[in-house]
Motif scaffolding. Structure first.
Motif, PDB file in Angstrom:
ATOM      1  N   ARG A   1      -7.971   0.992  -5.864  1.00 51.57           N
ATOM      2  CA  ARG A   1      -6.759   1.779  -6.086  1.00 51.57           C
ATOM      3  C   ARG A   1      -6.291   1.627  -7.534  1.00 51.57           C
ATOM      4  O   ARG A   1      -5.902   2.599  -8.177  1.00 51.57           O
TER       5      ARG A   1
ATOM      6  N   THR B   1      -8.466  -0.496   2.945  1.00 54.24           N
ATOM      7  CA  THR B   1      -9.398   0.563   2.575  1.00 54.24           C
ATOM      8  C   THR B   1     -10.692  -0.054   2.070  1.00 54.24           C
ATOM      9  O   THR B   1     -10.750  -1.242   1.767  1.00 54.24           O
ATOM     10  N   LYS B   2     -11.712   0.780   1.959  1.00 61.32           N
ATOM     11  CA  LYS B   2     -13.033   0.298   1.555  1.00 61.32           C
ATOM     12  C   LYS B   2     -13.017  -0.355   0.164  1.00 61.32           C
ATOM     13  O   LYS B   2     -13.633  -1.394  -0.044  1.00 61.32           O
TER      14      LYS B   2
ATOM     15  N   ARG C   1       0.833  -1.199   0.000  1.00 60.61           N
ATOM     16  CA  ARG C   1       0.000   0.000   0.000  1.00 60.61           C
ATOM     17  C   ARG C   1       0.872   1.256   0.000  1.00 60.61           C
ATOM     18  O   ARG C   1       0.646   2.187  -0.764  1.00 60.61           O
TER      19      ARG C   1
END
Length: 106
Positions: free
Chosen positions: A94, A87-88, A56
């Motif tokens: 991403r 993250t959601k 990430r």
């Protein structure tokens, strides 16, 4: 592993060009070790971790540097290892955002 805190420390200080360079060097090594680290963790703990934050962090730094294809590749590597980014929308979201930026010319 020992590299995790080193990577995180350099990531937090990535506004300094020397720290950013060091971050990429240590993070790259850490991601190369990820499969073995994840396998060892699974063997020792009976469960494979779903997070390995270096992926990430690398994707974020590469995004900041306009290295969209490299960031996409890092996210895809994380997905192949079965990792989540916390993250959601996950690494998939991403990747979609990175492709949109890349295709729009940055």
């Amino acid at each position: 592993t020992l590299l995790a805190p080193i990577v995180a420390s350099h990531y937090r200080q990535r506004s300094d060009p020397d720290r950013r360079t060091a971050f990429y060097r240590y993070a790259r090594q850490h991601t190369l070790e990820a499969p073995a680290v994840l396998d060892a963790a699974e063997e020792m703990e009976g469960e494979r971790p779903d997070r390995f934050d270096t992926f990430r962090m690398m994707a974020i730094a590469m995004d900041e540097d306009g290295r969209y294809d490299d960031a996409i590749e890092i996210c895809e590597s994380a997905l192949r290892l079965g990792l989540e980014n916390g993250t959601k929308t996950g690494f998939e979201g991403r990747i979609a955002r990175l492709k949109k930026k890349r295709d729009a010319g940055g």
